[in-house]
Motif scaffolding. Sequence first.
Motif, PDB file in Angstrom:
ATOM      1  N   PHE B  31       0.787  -1.309  -0.002  1.00 18.46           N
ATOM      2  CA  PHE B  31      -0.024   0.136   0.018  1.00 18.46           C
ATOM      3  C   PHE B  31       0.923   1.174   0.065  1.00 18.46           C
ATOM      4  O   PHE B  31       0.495   2.277  -0.628  1.00 18.46           O
ATOM      5  N   TYR B  32       1.970   1.244   0.766  1.00 22.39           N
ATOM      6  CA  TYR B  32       2.848   2.383   0.712  1.00 22.39           C
ATOM      7  C   TYR B  32       3.434   2.495  -0.421  1.00 22.39           C
ATOM      8  O   TYR B  32       3.353   3.616  -1.090  1.00 22.39           O
ATOM      9  N   GLN B  33       3.928   1.513  -1.374  1.00 20.40           N
ATOM     10  CA  GLN B  33       4.597   1.755  -2.430  1.00 20.40           C
ATOM     11  C   GLN B  33       3.298   2.250  -3.480  1.00 20.40           C
ATOM     12  O   GLN B  33       3.618   3.223  -4.175  1.00 20.40           O
ATOM     13  N   ILE B  37       3.894   5.816  -5.680  1.00 19.58           N
ATOM     14  CA  ILE B  37       3.994   5.620  -7.049  1.00 19.58           C
ATOM     15  C   ILE B  37       2.826   6.477  -7.790  1.00 19.58           C
ATOM     16  O   ILE B  37       2.996   7.115  -8.574  1.00 19.58           O
ATOM     17  N   ALA B  38       1.568   6.376  -6.941  1.00 15.11           N
ATOM     18  CA  ALA B  38       0.648   7.059  -7.564  1.00 15.11           C
ATOM     19  C   ALA B  38       0.996   8.627  -7.824  1.00 15.11           C
ATOM     20  O   ALA B  38       0.570   9.311  -8.628  1.00 15.11           O
ATOM     21  N   PHE B  39       1.959   9.180  -6.852  1.00 21.66           N
ATOM     22  CA  PHE B  39       2.058  10.563  -6.885  1.00 21.66           C
ATOM     23  C   PHE B  39       3.476  10.893  -7.556  1.00 21.66           C
ATOM     24  O   PHE B  39       4.036  11.798  -7.283  1.00 21.66           O
ATOM     25  N   LYS B  40       4.144   9.757  -7.933  1.00 17.88           N
ATOM     26  CA  LYS B  40       5.642  10.084  -8.492  1.00 17.88           C
ATOM     27  C   LYS B  40       5.490  10.776  -9.967  1.00 17.88           C
ATOM     28  O   LYS B  40       4.363  10.376 -10.751  1.00 17.88           O
ATOM     29  N   SER B  41       6.476  11.645 -10.081  1.00 16.97           N
ATOM     30  CA  SER B  41       6.454  12.192 -11.640  1.00 16.97           C
ATOM     31  C   SER B  41       7.095  10.998 -12.568  1.00 16.97           C
ATOM     32  O   SER B  41       7.723  10.129 -12.143  1.00 16.97           O
ATOM     33  N   ASN B  42       6.663  11.366 -13.775  1.00 21.12           N
ATOM     34  CA  ASN B  42       7.467  10.227 -14.873  1.00 21.12           C
ATOM     35  C   ASN B  42       8.710  10.111 -14.758  1.00 21.12           C
ATOM     36  O   ASN B  42       9.509   9.037 -14.880  1.00 21.12           O
ATOM     37  N   ILE B  65      -3.540  11.554 -11.242  1.00 22.04           N
ATOM     38  CA  ILE B  65      -4.894  11.406 -10.641  1.00 22.04           C
ATOM     39  C   ILE B  65      -5.738  12.068 -11.453  1.00 22.04           C
ATOM     40  O   ILE B  65      -6.839  11.749 -11.861  1.00 22.04           O
ATOM     41  N   VAL B  66      -5.463  13.372 -11.777  1.00 19.63           N
ATOM     42  CA  VAL B  66      -6.210  14.233 -12.904  1.00 19.63           C
ATOM     43  C   VAL B  66      -6.302  13.552 -14.216  1.00 19.63           C
ATOM     44  O   VAL B  66      -7.435  13.329 -14.820  1.00 19.63           O
ATOM     45  N   TYR B  67      -5.533  12.742 -14.417  1.00 17.48           N
ATOM     46  CA  TYR B  67      -5.708  11.974 -15.968  1.00 17.48           C
ATOM     47  C   TYR B  67      -6.507  11.089 -15.540  1.00 17.48           C
ATOM     48  O   TYR B  67      -7.440  10.633 -16.534  1.00 17.48           O
ATOM     49  N   LEU B  68      -6.575  10.147 -14.630  1.00 20.94           N
ATOM     50  CA  LEU B  68      -7.497   9.157 -14.387  1.00 20.94           C
ATOM     51  C   LEU B  68      -8.915   9.646 -14.555  1.00 20.94           C
ATOM     52  O   LEU B  68      -9.664   9.061 -15.176  1.00 20.94           O
ATOM     53  N   PHE B  69      -9.017  10.903 -13.653  1.00 26.18           N
ATOM     54  CA  PHE B  69     -10.356  11.533 -13.962  1.00 26.18           C
ATOM     55  C   PHE B  69     -10.978  11.971 -15.077  1.00 26.18           C
ATOM     56  O   PHE B  69     -12.122  11.786 -15.610  1.00 26.18           O
ATOM     57  N   ALA B 256      -6.555   2.171  -8.028  1.00 23.02           N
ATOM     58  CA  ALA B 256      -6.761   1.157  -6.959  1.00 23.02           C
ATOM     59  C   ALA B 256      -6.630   1.749  -5.454  1.00 23.02           C
ATOM     60  O   ALA B 256      -7.599   1.316  -4.684  1.00 23.02           O
ATOM     61  N   ILE B 257      -5.829   2.629  -5.034  1.00 26.90           N
ATOM     62  CA  ILE B 257      -6.152   3.353  -3.993  1.00 26.90           C
ATOM     63  C   ILE B 257      -7.648   3.867  -3.637  1.00 26.90           C
ATOM     64  O   ILE B 257      -8.088   3.857  -2.567  1.00 26.90           O
ATOM     65  N   ILE B 258      -8.056   4.575  -4.688  1.00 26.79           N
ATOM     66  CA  ILE B 258      -9.189   5.266  -4.299  1.00 26.79           C
ATOM     67  C   ILE B 258     -10.470   4.323  -4.081  1.00 26.79           C
ATOM     68  O   ILE B 258     -11.325   4.623  -3.254  1.00 26.79           O
ATOM     69  N   VAL B 259     -10.194   3.273  -4.627  1.00 27.78           N
ATOM     70  CA  VAL B 259     -11.182   2.225  -4.386  1.00 27.78           C
ATOM     71  C   VAL B 259     -11.120   1.218  -2.876  1.00 27.78           C
ATOM     72  O   VAL B 259     -11.956   0.905  -2.337  1.00 27.78           O
ATOM     73  N   ALA B 260      -9.898   1.253  -2.789  1.00 29.14           N
ATOM     74  CA  ALA B 260      -9.585   0.284  -1.512  1.00 29.14           C
ATOM     75  C   ALA B 260      -9.627   0.930  -0.459  1.00 29.14           C
ATOM     76  O   ALA B 260     -10.141   0.552   0.673  1.00 29.14           O
TER      77      ALA B 260
END
Lengths: 354, 285
Positions: B31-33, B37-42, B65-69, B256-260
């Motif tokens: 979960f930490y990972q 990763i979710a907030f890492k830049s490319n 995250i913006v891209y996702l939505f 995945a995080i947003i759902v979990a």
Amino acid sequence: MSTVETVALVKHYDNDVIAVNSIDLHIKEGEFLVLLGPSGSGKTTLLRMIAGLEKVTSGKIYMGGRDVTHLPPRARNLSMVFQSYALYPHMSVFGNIAFPLKAKGLPYQERKKKVEWAASLFGIEQYLQRKPRQLSGGQRQRVALARALVHEPSVFLLDEPLSNLDAQLRASARDEIKQFQRRIATTTIYVTHDQVEAMGMGDRIAVMNHGNMHQIGTPQELYREPADTFVATFLGSPPMNLLNQKECIIGFHPEHFLPKDIIHEESPRFEFPFRVTRVEYLGADRFVYGIVPSESGHTRVISKIPSLVTVPLETDQLYTFAVLKEDMKYFDKKTGKRIDPIPFSMAVFEHAEV
Amino acid sequence: MNRHYWLGKIFKGVMTYFIVGLFALFAALPFYQMVIIAFKSNADFNNPRENNPFIFNDPPTTDHIVYLFEQTEYLTFILNSVIIGVSVVLITLLFATPAAYSLARLTGRLGERLGILIFLVYLIPPTLLFIPMSQVVSFVGLQNSKWALVMLYPTFTIPFCTWLMFGFFRSIPRDIEEQAMVDGYSRFGAMWRVVLPLAVPGVLTVVVFSFMLTLHEYIYALAFTTSSSEKPISVGVTTELVRGDVFFWQSLMASAIIVALPIAIVYNLFLNRFVAGLTMGAVKG
């Protein structure tokens, strides 16, 4: 209030076990009847059939003259107290007691009035808002009783309601139930395996074993005139002594088996040699355990001597004890049934002197 | 003597927490990972040799995250998953509760064996079943529809939850129910007013479990939904955020995080209720 009657009531289980074997029972209006028997005797099954919780294999059940054999429990206007009390754990005490009233569709105000009345009968008014798990065993039992009587049933069924209480509480609860039953005079069937409870509470006692009814009668009748060896040995503490003879079994209560010397000389009596093995002092009484020796084998016998009688008794000594002729009971060797009066001469006694 | 006692006690405590801590770390690390990763830049993410993968080497970003939505049908997927989940939960409760109750109460010993048989049905894997099931789906005309999943998911949630509820119903003392029947209720009335309220922990467990089962189901969802408007989240994100051999890792992790997260919270809220014996105090004790 109503009578309860069972006619040739039978319960077979699937695996051909006969739990209740053709029971005829007539319980009078307002009577307190105790069903007494060891575990597995069918007494609880019989009660559950009367409650409508167990299907009847054959026979009939009548309540107040009405055939209720195939009616569901709710159509029988009865109430039951289970051994476990079966309080509804998710409801408060108030909710528990009001539950049967709710089923009848009583409006809230009337329910409240009745619940308060029932609770006051058992002194549990201050616990109405509590949950069952916050109550002690005795309080739970009172809640169960209050719930059972709140809708004024015509028959009251109790399934070993005291067996979860400690000994002290049990004695007072016994007294309380009995007094309360006298007051409301509701026909009551009470199941127990405890003969002391049965003797103390029942107007009449029905003794059962292996699904059969052995005897129905008042406590005095059962004690004084047991119908067979089962009843004789199940009642009384200690129970009746039985001695195997050539042609019959003789029986006498421990309190009737006394040292020869303290029995009036002229009274007709039977005398027995008695080897004392152990003496117990219990305050008001002395229990003397010993053996009546004979050619056909030694038989263990107990004598209960009131402490007023101070005859010295030593262990391993042989004494002569006696039973008054009128206190002696006779049973058939094969069936165990009572045979009275004795149909043969006294000479049949191996070791008794007349 | 006294010193030994205390040393032993301290050692025991340290060992206990050490082992528990190890397991907690083991469980929490993914979960930490994911969060990292979710907030890492490319630039940070794509250079794992020089950058430490466990921390932010460059400043974190919310771009993915913006891209996702904004660039995927993520909200539609969530909505679909919720619709499917809620429907399946309702259907499951409707069937599993009475089934479990009758298994627990009415059939006696046979009930246990039937319960095991029902549970066996649950063990047949969807990978075996989805081909015959596709025949059924096309027969009822639900190809490419989330309602096909609503129809299919109960085939494994009902057996599983029947088994689960069966255990709960059996733990409720029969006396209480019979008492209700003596107190003037029918068997159904007794079940409704006394047994079900006591089975609430069981019902909650069934709700959470069947919802989870529908949420992470993949094969049926992959086989029976094709357009984005019908896909549930499990298939939706993995088909839209994996294009050929390009993985949109940051957005995948974020989805995945947003759902979990909400599920984890709900789980923890109810966990004690699942375990708590509501029936305590019902009979003697």
